[in-house]
Each structure stands twice: as C-alpha cells, then as structure tokens.
Design a protein around this motif. Structure first.
Motif, PDB file in Angstrom:
ATOM      1  N   MET A  43       7.192   6.029  -0.759  1.00  0.00           N
ATOM      2  CA  MET A  43       7.034   6.385   0.743  1.00  0.00           C
ATOM      3  C   MET A  43       6.728   4.483   1.488  1.00  0.00           C
ATOM      4  O   MET A  43       7.024   4.282   2.236  1.00  0.00           O
ATOM      5  CB  MET A  43       5.321   6.520  -0.097  1.00  0.00           C
ATOM      6  CG  MET A  43       5.357   8.104   0.770  1.00  0.00           C
ATOM      7  SD  MET A  43       3.741   9.008   0.352  1.00  0.00           S
ATOM      8  CE  MET A  43       3.706   9.214   2.316  1.00  0.00           C
ATOM      9  N   LEU A  44       6.020   3.363  -0.137  1.00  0.00           N
ATOM     10  CA  LEU A  44       5.612   1.890   0.269  1.00  0.00           C
ATOM     11  C   LEU A  44       6.788   1.055   0.284  1.00  0.00           C
ATOM     12  O   LEU A  44       6.557   0.380   1.214  1.00  0.00           O
ATOM     13  CB  LEU A  44       4.397   1.918  -0.211  1.00  0.00           C
ATOM     14  CG  LEU A  44       3.553   2.929  -0.237  1.00  0.00           C
ATOM     15  CD1 LEU A  44       2.340   2.978  -0.855  1.00  0.00           C
ATOM     16  CD2 LEU A  44       2.392   2.888   0.823  1.00  0.00           C
ATOM     17  N   ASP A  74       2.173  -1.848  -4.162  1.00  0.00           N
ATOM     18  CA  ASP A  74       1.756  -0.961  -3.205  1.00  0.00           C
ATOM     19  C   ASP A  74       1.191   0.137  -3.941  1.00  0.00           C
ATOM     20  O   ASP A  74       0.389   0.643  -3.878  1.00  0.00           O
ATOM     21  CB  ASP A  74       2.126  -1.190  -2.259  1.00  0.00           C
ATOM     22  CG  ASP A  74       1.588  -2.339  -1.135  1.00  0.00           C
ATOM     23  OD1 ASP A  74       1.102  -2.935  -0.832  1.00  0.00           O
ATOM     24  OD2 ASP A  74       2.737  -2.681  -0.640  1.00  0.00           O
ATOM     25  N   ALA A  75       2.457  -0.026  -5.002  1.00  0.00           N
ATOM     26  CA  ALA A  75       2.779   1.758  -5.067  1.00  0.00           C
ATOM     27  C   ALA A  75       2.106   2.226  -6.285  1.00  0.00           C
ATOM     28  O   ALA A  75       1.016   2.829  -6.522  1.00  0.00           O
ATOM     29  CB  ALA A  75       4.450   2.211  -6.055  1.00  0.00           C
ATOM     30  N   ALA A  92      -3.336   8.528   0.462  1.00  0.00           N
ATOM     31  CA  ALA A  92      -3.090   6.896   0.197  1.00  0.00           C
ATOM     32  C   ALA A  92      -2.551   6.191   0.784  1.00  0.00           C
ATOM     33  O   ALA A  92      -2.928   5.087   1.300  1.00  0.00           O
ATOM     34  CB  ALA A  92      -3.468   6.898  -1.752  1.00  0.00           C
ATOM     35  N   ALA A  93      -0.985   6.728   0.336  1.00  0.00           N
ATOM     36  CA  ALA A  93      -0.187   5.903   0.627  1.00  0.00           C
ATOM     37  C   ALA A  93      -0.036   5.798   2.544  1.00  0.00           C
ATOM     38  O   ALA A  93       0.210   4.735   2.791  1.00  0.00           O
ATOM     39  CB  ALA A  93       1.209   6.569   0.488  1.00  0.00           C
ATOM     40  N   LEU A  94      -0.448   6.910   3.423  1.00  0.00           N
ATOM     41  CA  LEU A  94      -0.383   6.590   4.478  1.00  0.00           C
ATOM     42  C   LEU A  94      -1.292   5.497   5.015  1.00  0.00           C
ATOM     43  O   LEU A  94      -0.943   4.590   6.245  1.00  0.00           O
ATOM     44  CB  LEU A  94      -1.271   7.575   5.330  1.00  0.00           C
ATOM     45  CG  LEU A  94       0.391   8.449   4.821  1.00  0.00           C
ATOM     46  CD1 LEU A  94      -0.268  10.006   5.589  1.00  0.00           C
ATOM     47  CD2 LEU A  94       1.188   8.294   6.050  1.00  0.00           C
ATOM     48  N   LYS A  95      -2.723   5.390   4.061  1.00  0.00           N
ATOM     49  CA  LYS A  95      -3.592   4.028   4.814  1.00  0.00           C
ATOM     50  C   LYS A  95      -2.566   3.274   4.940  1.00  0.00           C
ATOM     51  O   LYS A  95      -3.070   2.123   5.252  1.00  0.00           O
ATOM     52  CB  LYS A  95      -4.776   4.086   3.925  1.00  0.00           C
ATOM     53  CG  LYS A  95      -5.687   5.909   3.959  1.00  0.00           C
ATOM     54  CD  LYS A  95      -7.186   5.328   3.486  1.00  0.00           C
ATOM     55  CE  LYS A  95      -7.812   7.052   3.776  1.00  0.00           C
ATOM     56  NZ  LYS A  95      -9.372   6.788   3.088  1.00  0.00           N
ATOM     57  N   ARG A 125      -0.101   2.457   7.400  1.00  0.00           N
ATOM     58  CA  ARG A 125      -1.308   2.309   8.824  1.00  0.00           C
ATOM     59  C   ARG A 125      -2.135   1.139   8.735  1.00  0.00           C
ATOM     60  O   ARG A 125      -1.932   0.227   9.387  1.00  0.00           O
ATOM     61  CB  ARG A 125      -1.842   3.654   8.632  1.00  0.00           C
ATOM     62  CG  ARG A 125      -1.583   4.511   9.438  1.00  0.00           C
ATOM     63  CD  ARG A 125      -2.206   5.699   9.256  1.00  0.00           C
ATOM     64  NE  ARG A 125      -1.947   6.954   9.892  1.00  0.00           N
ATOM     65  CZ  ARG A 125      -2.006   8.502   9.041  1.00  0.00           C
ATOM     66  NH1 ARG A 125      -3.263   8.477   8.814  1.00  0.00           N
ATOM     67  NH2 ARG A 125      -1.539   9.081   9.540  1.00  0.00           N
ATOM     68  N   LYS A 126      -2.442   0.150   7.422  1.00  0.00           N
ATOM     69  CA  LYS A 126      -2.660  -0.999   7.532  1.00  0.00           C
ATOM     70  C   LYS A 126      -2.266  -2.284   7.735  1.00  0.00           C
ATOM     71  O   LYS A 126      -2.108  -3.042   8.481  1.00  0.00           O
ATOM     72  CB  LYS A 126      -3.726  -0.855   5.917  1.00  0.00           C
ATOM     73  CG  LYS A 126      -4.855  -2.041   5.061  1.00  0.00           C
ATOM     74  CD  LYS A 126      -5.202  -2.429   4.527  1.00  0.00           C
ATOM     75  CE  LYS A 126      -5.408  -3.533   4.455  1.00  0.00           C
ATOM     76  NZ  LYS A 126      -6.754  -3.284   2.896  1.00  0.00           N
ATOM     77  N   LYS A 127      -1.033  -1.571   7.578  1.00  0.00           N
ATOM     78  CA  LYS A 127       0.264  -2.541   7.951  1.00  0.00           C
ATOM     79  C   LYS A 127       1.262  -2.932   9.187  1.00  0.00           C
ATOM     80  O   LYS A 127       2.369  -3.402   9.281  1.00  0.00           O
ATOM     81  CB  LYS A 127       1.116  -2.567   6.061  1.00  0.00           C
ATOM     82  CG  LYS A 127       0.662  -3.333   4.723  1.00  0.00           C
ATOM     83  CD  LYS A 127       1.377  -3.066   4.148  1.00  0.00           C
ATOM     84  CE  LYS A 127       1.181  -3.674   3.197  1.00  0.00           C
ATOM     85  NZ  LYS A 127       2.412  -3.936   1.579  1.00  0.00           N
ATOM     86  N   GLY A 128       0.107  -2.030   9.829  1.00  0.00           N
ATOM     87  CA  GLY A 128       0.751  -1.891  10.971  1.00  0.00           C
ATOM     88  C   GLY A 128       1.868  -0.929  10.947  1.00  0.00           C
ATOM     89  O   GLY A 128       3.391  -1.109  12.095  1.00  0.00           O
TER      90      GLY A 128
END
Length: 214
Positions: free
Chosen positions: A44-45, A50-51, A86-89, A92-95
C-alpha cells in the motif's frame, strides 16, 4: 480440515488466551500474522519504514482493542482491516489520496462508461490475481500495480491479493459493495492490459471496438 480453518481455530484459542491477559498468547498472534500485515502495508505504502510503522501501529491497536474482537470475521481479516486504516492515514497525511476519493460513493455500477475498454488485450488464460502467486511474474505485477491509481490498487490488494471478500473490502475501505465491484473490475482490466504488453502474444491482440452512435 482445510488449512484456513485450522489457522482460524488456532487464532481463536490464542485470542481468548490473550483476552484473559496472557501476553505470550498475543505475542504468538503477532508472530503468526506479522509478515502478512507488513506485506500489505508495504504494497500500500511502497516504503519500508512506513510499512514497519504501520505494522507496529496495527498490533498496538489490535492489543488495545482486542476486547472488541467478536469473531464475526477471522482474526487475520480483522488485523488487515486495522492495517488498512493505518496505512490510509499515512497515505492521506502525505497527500497521496483525497479522503473523499475513497469514502464517497460517487461511482455508479450501472454506468457502463465508467468501465474502461482496454486498448490491448491478448488471449491469455491467467488472471492478474493468479499471477501474483508466481515468483517469475511477481515483479512485473508489482510494477503494474504501482501504475494503478490508489483507489483501484487498494481494492485489488485487499480483494485479490489478501483474499478479503467484497463485503470485507468494502468495510475496510469505507465503500459500498457496488463500488468495490466496479473498482475491482477496473483494476483487473487495467492490470491485464499492462501485463499483456509483457506477457501476451501480440498476434492474438484484440483490438478495441469503436462504437458508432446514430
């Protein structure tokens, strides 16, 4: 007894022991599922640190909310749902993903124009979700997945790679089941077209049909 059922039965035993306060039981659950959670987070990331952070956050959240696990789904599915959020957050935080693009039900499954018509599809038997299991084509699939937009890639990852049901995927991504089906179809078509360019036989190319309207 099927392997999945055996795994689920073992998970339930560990979960019950963990709920009773046995930390070793929760550590056993981490050991059983850490690789799968990390794999999903990395796909995802597409960033190892991040993972790793998402994997750690997933198990911390799971520990904090273990009392809320009712067993309606498998423990594995419950964990992947937490990992997805958690990954979606992070995304989204990174735009990298507009919140509305995933949560709003704006795609109509009845709208045939929403389904793309691939320009290049050769006649080959294996689907992208089958190819993901083959080491020699795994890299090609990962590269093709990276070229999909987020909303289609995430649906494909949860449904076809992680094996969630349409309903479970819809819950994890806060989508309607109809939208999950539309996005999954789009993802499969796009992946099939991208992979055909490498794996397909050009001689069996199916040209896009042009429709004329009166």
């Amino acid at each position: 007894m099927p392997k999945q059922i055996v795994a689920n039965t073992a998970d339930i035993e560990w979960v019950n022991r963990a709920k009773a306060g046995e930390m070793e039981a929760f550590e056993a659950l981490v050991g059983r599922h850490e690789k799968q959670v990390y794999s999903l987070a990395l796909r995802m990331l597409r960033h190892e640190s991040d993972a790793e952070d998402v994997t750690q956050q997933t198990f911390l959240s799971a520990l904090e909310n273990l009392g809320g696990f009712r067993g309606d789904s498998s423990f594995s599915t419950w964990l992947l749902r937490i990992a997805t959020h958690a990954a979606l957050k992070v995304i989204r935080k990174k735009g990298g993903l507009d919140t509305v693009s995933l949560e709003a039900s704006t795609e109509s499954p009845e709208n045939e124009e929403a389904i793309p018509h691939p320009e290049y599809i050769a006649d080959w038997r294996q689907s992208p979700e089958e190819l993901v299991e083959q080491n020699e084509t795994r890299r090609l699939l990962e590269e093709a997945l990276a070229r999909l937009d987020e909303k289609h890639r995430l649906v494909f990852l949860l449904r076809d790679v992680e094996g969630m049901s349409v309903k479970e995927t819809a819950v994890a991504l806060s989508l309607s089941e109809a939208n999950v089906k539309v996005r999954l179809l789009r993802a499969r078509l796009q992946l099939r077209e991208l992979l055909t360019l490498t794996l397909g036989d050009p001689e069996s190319r199916i040209k896009r049909a042009h429709h004329h309207h009166a």
